[in-house]
Design a protein around this motif. Structure first.
Motif, PDB file in Angstrom:
ATOM      1  N   ASP A 120     -32.004 140.830 -37.806  1.00  0.00           N
ATOM      2  CA  ASP A 120     -33.321 141.569 -38.087  1.00  0.00           C
ATOM      3  C   ASP A 120     -34.283 141.489 -37.001  1.00  0.00           C
ATOM      4  O   ASP A 120     -34.211 140.560 -36.143  1.00  0.00           O
TER       5      ASP A 120
ATOM      6  N   GLN B 147     -37.302 140.442 -36.976  1.00  0.00           N
ATOM      7  CA  GLN B 147     -38.103 139.459 -36.934  1.00  0.00           C
ATOM      8  C   GLN B 147     -37.517 138.108 -36.030  1.00  0.00           C
ATOM      9  O   GLN B 147     -38.349 137.570 -35.656  1.00  0.00           O
TER      10      GLN B 147
ATOM     11  N   PRO C 191     -41.277 138.822 -28.275  1.00  0.00           N
ATOM     12  CA  PRO C 191     -42.086 139.861 -27.915  1.00  0.00           C
ATOM     13  C   PRO C 191     -41.668 140.780 -26.724  1.00  0.00           C
ATOM     14  O   PRO C 191     -41.978 141.734 -26.468  1.00  0.00           O
TER      15      PRO C 191
ATOM     16  N   LYS D 179     -37.928 143.626 -41.046  1.00  0.00           N
ATOM     17  CA  LYS D 179     -38.952 142.590 -41.196  1.00  0.00           C
ATOM     18  C   LYS D 179     -39.520 142.636 -39.800  1.00  0.00           C
ATOM     19  O   LYS D 179     -38.947 142.114 -38.976  1.00  0.00           O
TER      20      LYS D 179
ATOM     21  N   PRO E   8     -42.232 141.968 -37.057  1.00  0.00           N
ATOM     22  CA  PRO E   8     -43.090 140.891 -36.402  1.00  0.00           C
ATOM     23  C   PRO E   8     -44.433 141.567 -35.894  1.00  0.00           C
ATOM     24  O   PRO E   8     -44.425 142.784 -35.673  1.00  0.00           O
ATOM     25  N   THR E   9     -45.500 140.818 -35.863  1.00  0.00           N
ATOM     26  CA  THR E   9     -46.614 141.310 -35.294  1.00  0.00           C
ATOM     27  C   THR E   9     -46.691 141.927 -34.030  1.00  0.00           C
ATOM     28  O   THR E   9     -47.180 142.834 -33.546  1.00  0.00           O
ATOM     29  N   CYS E  10     -45.621 140.953 -33.180  1.00  0.00           N
ATOM     30  CA  CYS E  10     -45.648 141.392 -31.791  1.00  0.00           C
ATOM     31  C   CYS E  10     -45.055 143.002 -31.767  1.00  0.00           C
ATOM     32  O   CYS E  10     -45.159 143.543 -30.681  1.00  0.00           O
TER      33      CYS E  10
ATOM     34  N   CYS F 254     -40.531 147.843 -46.042  1.00  0.00           N
ATOM     35  CA  CYS F 254     -40.440 146.833 -45.036  1.00  0.00           C
ATOM     36  C   CYS F 254     -41.488 145.849 -45.692  1.00  0.00           C
ATOM     37  O   CYS F 254     -42.041 145.657 -46.932  1.00  0.00           O
TER      38      CYS F 254
ATOM     39  N   ILE G 183     -46.281 144.193 -44.314  1.00  0.00           N
ATOM     40  CA  ILE G 183     -46.781 145.071 -42.910  1.00  0.00           C
ATOM     41  C   ILE G 183     -48.018 145.631 -42.929  1.00  0.00           C
ATOM     42  O   ILE G 183     -48.562 146.266 -42.261  1.00  0.00           O
TER      43      ILE G 183
ATOM     44  N   ASP H  34     -50.948 144.435 -40.645  1.00  0.00           N
ATOM     45  CA  ASP H  34     -50.720 144.780 -39.199  1.00  0.00           C
ATOM     46  C   ASP H  34     -50.845 146.389 -39.121  1.00  0.00           C
ATOM     47  O   ASP H  34     -51.250 146.767 -38.005  1.00  0.00           O
TER      48      ASP H  34
END
Length: 440
Positions: free
Chosen positions: A321, A323, A327, A349, A351-353, A373, A376, A379
């Motif tokens: 995944d 996540q 980064p 999923k 991630p913020t990065c 998703c 999110i 974000d």
């Protein structure tokens, strides 16, 4: 009365290759309308150049095929050999008779479409192993069946060369080995390699090096497909060269798997990592593994890519995944996707990065879809705000969100967020994952 050249064009253009009327369709119908039409039909070789060998059409022996072959004179031949799925109605004796009829005219073959059980397919492959078909432009091969008790073998069709081949669709198990491949495919425009046949075909599987060798000989390739499904297994390992495969004319690429599974085998990833195709703008695939994202960051095979879809099934064994990526993966990947304008994440999923890297490295992104998703929306708010404040990037013009966080009935903050998105994005769609989209 129409001039003959016009009648000729009308008759030829009216021939429907898909028709099964009297086995061969249009020519039979035209020649039975009236005496003049029959006279015209009999002196137009291009009207009789489609030879079809189906079980239903062999009830009267070879009479129809012999008539068509005679009347086609020296016209290029379009040949179809097809057996009913999952049986051997075109068995080995019949296959030998077909080849005996057709091989003397191999110089006239223009199109060859084969759908056979693996047993008659082996007979055909053995007879065509060293054959040269200089006029063949279109080759479609499909095989099925099981050979668990028979010795394994490696298929090699047309080892003598196919200098004018333009379209080729085949299971990868029927590809020729590198050792027997000495010819170039300079005129090949479409290549579709499908790895969706059970290992019990009794075929030795090609290595990634075999596939890479073929791709390296297709300098004019415009469309490429590398697909597998849940019956396929990883290709044997190989010490193939790491030199890149330059496909300067490639514009369309399908990569991944069937809609039922989304984990491309590592060998397919390895093959893809060697491709360099600057003209590809759209990766068109039913499912595309997240393994593709690190590939973009490491190899950058498609620097001109404008549209990308990343599809993930949570139940796919071995599928990682998004996540779990750090980064650096997103920074490297999106740094190599600066022409990206359309991006779709499905069942991810994220991630913020990933959103940060998307903002920093994709300045012309205008369409973003996040389907099914998790968590999110916050974000997305930050991404929209950041792109509106920066003069170095374009603002999102189209945003589509299906956030599984909001699948519960009437969440108190959904309406407020929907109103905010509608005020800040030109086109905005918001919906539940199960219920589809609706205009916010």
């Amino acid at each position: 009365m129409l001039p003959f050249d016009i009648v000729h064009d009308i008759f030829v253009l009216s021939d429907d290759p898909a028709s099964d009327t009297k086995l061969h369709g249009t020519p039979i119908v035209i020649s039975h309308v009236c005496k003049r039409w029959r006279e015209y039909a009999l002196i137009i070789p291009a009207l009789w150049n489609a030879l079809r060998f189906h079980p239903a059409g062999l009830s009267n022996g070879w009479q129809d095929q012999l008539v068509f072959l005679e009347r086609s004179q020296e016209a290029p031949l379009d040949i179809e050999i097809r057996s009913a799925r999952r049986n051997e109605l075109l068995g080995i004796p019949v296959m030998k008779q077909i080849l005996q009829l057709l091989l003397p005219h191999v110089h006239r073959w223009r199109s060859l479409e084969i759908h056979l059980h693996i047993k008659p397919m082996r007979v055909l492959a053995d007879r065509l192993r060293h054959t040269r078909a200089a006029g063949l432009e279109r080759l479609i091969v499909e095989a099925w069946g099981e050979r668990p008790k028979l010795s394994r073998w490696r298929c090699c069709l047309f080892g003598g060369g196919l200098p004018n081949l333009r379209y080729w669709s085949t299971p990868i198990q029927l590809l020729p080995p590198s050792s027997s491949l000495i010819h170039e495919f300079h005129k090949l425009q479409e290549l579709h390699l499908l790895d969706h046949y059970n290992i019990r075909l009794g075929l030795d599987r090609p290595t990634p090096g075999d596939i890479i060798n073929i791709l390296s000989r297709c300098s004019g390739l415009e469309q490429l497909t590398l697909m597998h499904d849940d019956n396929s297994k990883s290709l044997p390992s190989t010490d193939s060269s790491n030199e890149p495969i330059h496909l300067p004319n490639l514009v369309s690429f399908r990569f991944g798997s069937s809609p039922h599974i989304s984990t491309p085998r590592s060998s397919f990833i390895k093959i893809c990592s060697g491709i360099r195709a600057p003209l590809v703008e759209n990766i068109n695939c039913p499912t595309l593994s997240n393994s593709f994202l690190p590939l973009i960051g490491n190899a950058n095979p498609f620097p001109g890519l404008q549209k990308l879809r990343l599809h993930h099934h949570g139940w796919s064994a071995g599928e990682r995944d998004l996540q779990f990526y750090g980064p650096g993966v997103f920074e490297n990947a999106f740094f190599n996707l600066q022409s990206l304008s359309n991006l779709v994440f499905l069942r991810q999923k994220i991630p913020t990065c990933a959103f940060r890297a998307l903002h920093h490295h994709c300045p012309i992104l205008i369409h973003l879809a996040l389907d099914g998703c998790d968590f999110i929306t916050a974000d997305c708010v930050k991404l929209v705000e950041a792109r509106k404040k920066s003069s170095a990037v374009t603002s999102l013009q189209r945003l589509r969100i299906q956030d599984r966080q909001y699948n519960i009935p009437s969440p108190p903050d959904r309406s407020q967020e929907a109103i905010w998105f509608r005020a800040n994005v030109t086109e905005f769609f918001y919906g539940s994952f199960e219920g589809g989209f609706r205009d916010a």
